[in-house]
Write a protein that holds these residues in place. Structure first.
Motif, short mmCIF file in Angstrom:
data_model
loop_
_atom_site.label_atom_id
_atom_site.label_comp_id
_atom_site.label_asym_id
_atom_site.label_seq_id
_atom_site.Cartn_x
_atom_site.Cartn_y
_atom_site.Cartn_z
N VAL A 28 0.65 -1.27 0.09
CA VAL A 28 -0.16 0.08 -0.06
C VAL A 28 1.02 1.42 -0.09
O VAL A 28 1.89 1.26 0.72
CB VAL A 28 -0.87 0.16 1.47
CG1 VAL A 28 -1.76 1.29 1.26
CG2 VAL A 28 -1.89 -1.16 1.36
N ALA A 29 0.72 2.32 -0.76
CA ALA A 29 1.49 3.55 -0.81
C ALA A 29 0.41 4.40 -0.05
O ALA A 29 -0.58 4.58 -0.39
CB ALA A 29 1.55 4.08 -2.35
N GLN A 30 0.89 4.87 0.93
CA GLN A 30 0.32 5.92 2.00
C GLN A 30 0.89 7.26 2.02
O GLN A 30 2.51 7.12 2.43
CB GLN A 30 0.14 5.21 3.33
CG GLN A 30 -0.50 6.10 4.30
CD GLN A 30 -2.03 6.22 3.98
OE1 GLN A 30 -2.68 4.93 3.82
NE2 GLN A 30 -2.67 7.12 4.19
N TYR A 31 0.34 8.21 1.64
CA TYR A 31 0.82 9.67 1.88
C TYR A 31 0.40 10.12 3.38
O TYR A 31 -0.87 10.00 3.88
CB TYR A 31 0.30 10.55 1.08
CG TYR A 31 0.60 10.22 -0.12
CD1 TYR A 31 1.95 10.77 -0.65
CD2 TYR A 31 -0.05 9.58 -1.32
CE1 TYR A 31 2.13 10.71 -2.14
CE2 TYR A 31 0.34 9.28 -2.47
CZ TYR A 31 1.47 9.89 -2.96
OH TYR A 31 2.03 9.77 -4.00
N VAL A 32 1.40 10.66 4.25
CA VAL A 32 1.18 11.06 5.60
C VAL A 32 1.52 12.50 5.58
O VAL A 32 2.68 12.93 5.43
CB VAL A 32 1.80 10.07 6.72
CG1 VAL A 32 1.60 10.50 7.90
CG2 VAL A 32 1.69 8.53 6.50
N SER A 33 0.58 13.35 5.70
CA SER A 33 0.93 14.69 5.90
C SER A 33 0.73 15.39 6.85
O SER A 33 -0.48 14.93 7.96
CB SER A 33 0.12 15.36 4.79
OG SER A 33 0.26 15.16 3.41
N THR A 34 1.58 16.21 7.45
CA THR A 34 1.50 16.96 8.74
C THR A 34 1.77 18.58 8.31
O THR A 34 2.82 18.77 7.63
CB THR A 34 2.34 16.45 9.46
OG1 THR A 34 2.11 15.27 9.87
CG2 THR A 34 2.33 17.18 10.90
N GLU A 35 1.13 19.52 8.91
CA GLU A 35 1.35 20.94 8.84
C GLU A 35 2.35 21.11 10.01
O GLU A 35 2.01 20.69 11.15
CB GLU A 35 0.18 21.67 8.68
CG GLU A 35 0.49 23.49 8.68
CD GLU A 35 -0.73 24.09 8.66
OE1 GLU A 35 -0.83 25.07 9.32
OE2 GLU A 35 -1.30 23.90 7.58
#
Length: 151
Positions: A28-35
């Motif tokens: 699985v390709a998962q994008y984890v974004s955080t500001e």
């Protein structure tokens, strides 16, 4: 339409069976974004599971950071190497841009992925850090928001 059956493919020009396809596409390709903010310091973005790979990191800077200098930076890494995945030279916080690194790392055990922001004199600014993870599964732990760190 009829169902057609066959043996597993053994040469490049042969068709794959559903079983071969399923086995080759389980990751699985998962994008984890955080500001992050100019004064966020060091924070844990997420815990990457064992046998997962960081495929790359992107830092989006929507507008130049106020009073940013050459020492203003964002780095992403882990406890063994704090800038293993994104180095201080990979982004210029005085520019509006999307910066990318393609440093890749496969983790043999569960590991916290961290981000460190050095203000370098900046008085305001925000960026979004996105990590592309390739794994069999990914569970995001809630470490709270950046706003909670400043409270």
């Amino acid at each position: 339409m009829v169902e057609v059956r066959g043996a597993n493919a053994t040469v490049a020009s042969a068709f794959l069976t559903k079983g071969q396809f399923d086995a080759s596409t389980q990751a699985v390709a998962q994008y984890v974004s955080t500001e992050v903010e100019y004064d966020s310091g060091t924070s844990t973005l997420f815990e990457i599971p064992a046998n997962a790979m960081v495929y790359g990191v992107t830092v989006d800077v929507p507008s130049p950071w106020v009073s940013a200098s050459a020492t203003t930076s964002i780095i992403v890494g882990d406890s063994g190497d704090t800038d293993r995945l994104f180095t201080a030279d990979d982004a210029d916080m005085t520019e509006t841009f999307q910066f990318q690194s393609n440093y890749q790392e496969i983790y043999s055990s569960a590991t916290d992925i961290t981000c460190t922001v050095t203000d370098g004199g900046a008085s305001s600014g925000a960026a979004t850090v996105t990590v592309l993870v390739v794994t069999d599964n990914l569970t995001i732990k809630d470490y709270g928001s950046v706003a909670d760190l400043n409270a």
